[in-house]
Structures are given as structure tokens and as C-alpha cells.
Design an enzyme around this catalytic site. Sequence first.
Site, short mmCIF file in Angstrom:
data_model
loop_
_atom_site.label_atom_id
_atom_site.label_comp_id
_atom_site.label_asym_id
_atom_site.label_seq_id
_atom_site.Cartn_x
_atom_site.Cartn_y
_atom_site.Cartn_z
N CYS B 132 0.81 -1.22 0.00
CA CYS B 132 0.00 0.00 0.00
C CYS B 132 0.85 1.27 0.00
O CYS B 132 0.60 2.21 -0.77
CB CYS B 132 -0.93 0.00 1.21
SG CYS B 132 -0.14 -0.50 2.75
N HIS B 252 -2.73 6.29 4.35
CA HIS B 252 -1.33 6.50 4.69
C HIS B 252 -0.90 7.87 4.16
O HIS B 252 -1.33 8.29 3.09
CB HIS B 252 -0.44 5.45 4.03
CG HIS B 252 -0.66 4.05 4.51
ND1 HIS B 252 -1.28 3.75 5.70
CD2 HIS B 252 -0.33 2.86 3.95
CE1 HIS B 252 -1.32 2.43 5.86
NE2 HIS B 252 -0.76 1.88 4.81
#
Lengths: 348, 348
Positions: B132, B252
Site C-alpha cells: 500500500c 497512509h
Amino acid sequence: MSTKQTVNIAVVGATGAVGGKIVKLLEDKNLPVDTLKLLSSKRSAGKTLSFKGQSVTVEEATPESFEGIDIALFSAGGSISKELAPEAVKRGAVVVDNTSAFRMDENVPLVVPEVNPEDIQKHNGIIANPNCSTIQMVVALKPILDKYGLGRVIVSTYQAVSGAGANAVIELEEQSKQYLNKQEMEANLLPVKGDKKHYPIAFNALPQIDVFQENGYTFEEMKMINETKKIMHLPELPVAATCVRLPFFTSHAESVYIEVEKEGVTVQDIQAELAGFDGIELQDDPSNQVYPTPLSAANKEEVFVGRIRKDLDNDKGFHLWIVSDNLLKGAAWNTVQIAQALIRNNWL
Amino acid sequence: MSTKQTVNIAVVGATGAVGGKIVKLLEDKNLPVDTLKLLSSKRSAGKTLSFKGQSVTVEEATPESFEGIDIALFSAGGSISKELAPEAVKRGAVVVDNTSAFRMDENVPLVVPEVNPEDIQKHNGIIANPNCSTIQMVVALKPILDKYGLGRVIVSTYQAVSGAGANAVIELEEQSKQYLNKQEMEANLLPVKGDKKHYPIAFNALPQIDVFQENGYTFEEMKMINETKKIMHLPELPVAATCVRLPFFTSHAESVYIEVEKEGVTVQDIQAELAGFDGIELQDDPSNQVYPTPLSAANKEEVFVGRIRKDLDNDKGFHLWIVSDNLLKGAAWNTVQIAQALIRNNWL
């Protein structure tokens, strides 16, 4: 000051988070205080704080408050410092100022006692205490600079809300409760009190600390860049900073990339210098998951360093993870350390 | 596969957080699905999920589950992928694998469709979906690489707990409530399930994501370093990473320093390339406090970029703040994009 054994100390902003910690440290570290004068805004005057078992009433700070004071520790915001620090100096006090008001003034030393203690005695009445995020970084960099030289610094910060004041702490608490109760979060303060927009900090990250400058950097980022160069006496050192506010209460953490000047330095070399340096505690044992965190560093005076790695592409590059309590080493403790040095060396 | 208009798709790990988002995206993006088979461990078999108004029962994944399947989307952990992906391939399916099991296998393309779509057709039955934190970074770097070249990358991450699974989300919720109620926090999972020690993530920052390697880097950091080089076809590109878990649920964020190869590039040049690139949304207006945050990026498919600044010492240096939903572009959406490309280009 003559060589008398005790001093009269004033704490300006005594009812604030940092001021309260300063008063506690003056007691815990047993500074030779004759009279302690606690000063604040008119609004907070009349409150009492405990010092060495005595109840001390907080008074409104005025120019006359500094009559007879040897050391005045200011932690009440930049505008108060600009107004009253010169008044204190005029009356014979040495000021240690915890705001950004005088930090870049070339007549004012900017001091971290582990890094540039010799600058304390060069004061002209005022000594500036650096920004919290700067202090912990320069402590960690100093032993590396001394032994291996420093070619560049790039830092990304992970900063606690207490750096934005007691109301930011309350805001994080309230927003956290609101989120967990599936209510809308109310944002009234962060990232910057007085700026146009406010965003939730709970369960979020805000890449803005202090206001934006013309060059796209925030004032916090420029403080880290300029103060690091001044404290380390390296005006040409390349320093870059990205400062981010995060949802924890205490301690700032920093992911720092440095390049040393010598070739062939190892992680063990860096660890050895840090472990032997006053004010640093090395917490660096990946195989046992030992590294500092904001929670583990809270309420401690040291600067904690871990996750030291050699860059995989640059022989002179190293990565460090630096954590310290932003209200202690980042503010109150550094201030009290400067006061200690003033007294101990008779530099008043 | 012949040029038939519809495909049979299996989702392995359908009851997980990413699997559920994959099923939703297959419907929302209107992929030409003939049969959708939902697979899971024995424990989760029997649950039902909704797809295009129908209730689909989750079955236990076995080698035989992949008979007649054209595309199998794996998101159930590395050991399941290692065991069952070859079985799916043996039965004629093309696997898009969301784990780290095959990413660095030189026979397996590692793909971000905005960056290296041409690699999809080179598959030998398996295509790997990157980590990710890697995906969102390479999307932001690709237009810069194409126009100005890339000389180096240094990233510090700010990663959400959902990247560690649904139980990490629950752990952050529970610990937050415990802390706010002045109870001791119970840490049973983070930073890494199965590692020796566990630390609280609520109101904290943990500089460990995944297990430590011999070289002092975590596996997450090595994934970012190695995957970036592979996806961008730049095996010699210097990439450094420090990965940190933080107390937020989704998205994130990354503080990224890059050096371009051309001289004289401006912030406006970089902004123009990013703004015109498919999959990126530029959110970069400091004077109006416009920048992405984890909360603002959650539940969106784009990679958001802001805080673009020129380094103050290096003409070729730039700093960026990159944010994206780790479960969408970082996982489910990138997987579904690869499936879309397989179908659209008849690359099965």
C-alpha cells in the site's frame, strides 16, 4: 550579580503548561532560589502554585515585577516576551526566553546546553530557548557532528498536540471522544490558533504547524531550519524540514536523515557516540523491538534515539528516530538547564 | 481466454476488509462479471455478501474452487496465496495477488496501472499488487520521473492502523477508549501480530511496521525500497524509507524528499505534471491551508499530493506530502484496476 549563593527567579507564564513544569524543575533540581516570583497575565493572577512546600500566589506581570530579579524565565507567548523581557533586562535580570521572539536576533544566544553551552555567557541580557522540535534534534546530532562531521540534514517530524498549548490537548481529547461516539468532530483550534481554517486532529495528521511563509514552508519548518544552523554554528549546513502534527499528547518524534562527512562510518560508530553523550539515551535494539516512542519518552528529560540505520545507497548517509518530551527537554528542562549554567558559572 | 464479453471472477479473502472493498468495486465499476465466486477460510465460509442485488454465499477456498475462473483476486495473506495461487493458475485463472508472496519474483509483474500498465501483459499467470505505501508513492513520482527524471527518494511514512488488518482497527478503538477513561491500555497486536512485544498505538507512534530484517530495516521499509525500484524499472534508483504506524484508521501519508535530474525545475513545474496525471489530485494551496490529510483522503480512490516545496539548499531537491486511502488505491482499487486492464485489453 556578585558571587552570592542564591538567586531571585521570576517565572513569567507560571500558570501555563510549560511554566508549571519550570516551577516543578526549579524545585526538583534544587536550584539555589532565594525568592521565586510567579507572574502571569491579569486573568490568571491570584492563582497559587506550590514551591518547596510553600504556596506562592501568582501576580500580574508588569515592568516593576522584575525589580530585584536575577533570572527571569519567560514562557508566556512572543508578544509578552517582546514587551516585558527588555523591562526585565533594564532592571538587571537575565532573561531566558522560551518563545520565538528573540531566537534569530544576532545579539541573542540561542542555546541548548548539551550543544553550545559556551554561548550562554555571550548574552546581552537575553538568552533564547530554541523551538522544541529543534532542541531534541540538535542534541542527537551534536556528538555525530563532533566526531564525523555533518553534510546535510532532512527531517520529517511527528509532533504532539501539547506543543500547541493546553487547549490543543483538550481539543484532541474532545474530538477523540466525539469520533468514538460517532459524533461529528468539532475543530476550533488546530492546526493553528488564529489561522483561517481548522481541521480535526483526532485520528488524523495535519501537515501544518504554525503559519505558512511566502516560500511554502511553515514557520515551524523554518524555525527548525534556521535555529539548527544557528545553534550548531553551521550557517551553511543544508537542513530541510517537514513538520506534521499528530494525535498524541506528549513527545515529538523525528525521522531524520543525515549525511556525515567522514567515509566508512558504521551504525555501531554512531551508536557509540550517542550512547556516551550527556542527555541522550540510546534505545536501539531492533532484534528485541527496542526503540523510543512518544509514550515511552513522556515525562523524561532525555533525548531518546533509536532505529539507527545506514543508508543503503550512500555510505555517508544514516537514518535516525529521535524522540523527546516536548514540554521537558523541548521547553521547561532546557530553560532550567540554562538557568543552572548561569548560576553555576556565575554568568549573570 | 477467448474474446468473450464476460468473465468469472473469484475473490479469495472476501470476508476481509480489502476483500469486501474489492467486491464493492467490482460492482461499482461495473466490471463484466459473469459469475462471482467468494472464497475464504473454512472459518468464514457460509457468510453472505451482497453483489449486484444478489446474496452470494462465501465458500471455503480449495484448489478446485478455481475451476472455470478467469480472474482470481487474492487478499487473504501470503501463506494462502503461496498455497492456492499456483492452483488457480493451473486451472487457467490469472491471479492478481494482494500479498507480498510473489512481488519480488522476477517472473511476476508488480503493477500499478498508472505507472507500469505495460507490465500486466507480461504475466505468467500471476500479477502482484504492490504494498500500500509503495503504490501511492510511485503514482506521485511517475509523472515527475517522466518529465524531469529521478535521482533519489527518501520517504518517512505516517501509516494507518487498517494496514495491519481489522483487528488493529479494533485495538486502536479499544485503547483510545481505555486511555480516555484513564484505564491502562491493553496491547495485544501492534506493531506486528506474532512479534515478541506489543506496544499501545493509541496516542502514540510506533516506528516498526512488519518485522525487522538483519540490516536493521523493517520488512515494510524494504518492501517500499525494493518494490519502488521494480515498478519504476529503476533498479539503481537510491530509495530510503522509514515506516511509522500512527493512531489513525484510514489512509497512509508520506513525507517524501526527491531529487530530480534536470536543473531549474520549479514547484509550479512539478504541480503542473501532477495535476495533469491520471489518478492524482493536486491539493496544494498553502495560502488557503489546502493540503491532503488522512481523514480527507479516506474512501477516495485518488492519490492526493500537497505541500510541494523546493529544497532550500539543493536546486534539484523537492519535498512532497502524499496521502491516499490504503485500503482503496493501496489495495482493493489497484487490484480491481489490474483486473479491468486484463479484461479490457484481453490480456488473460
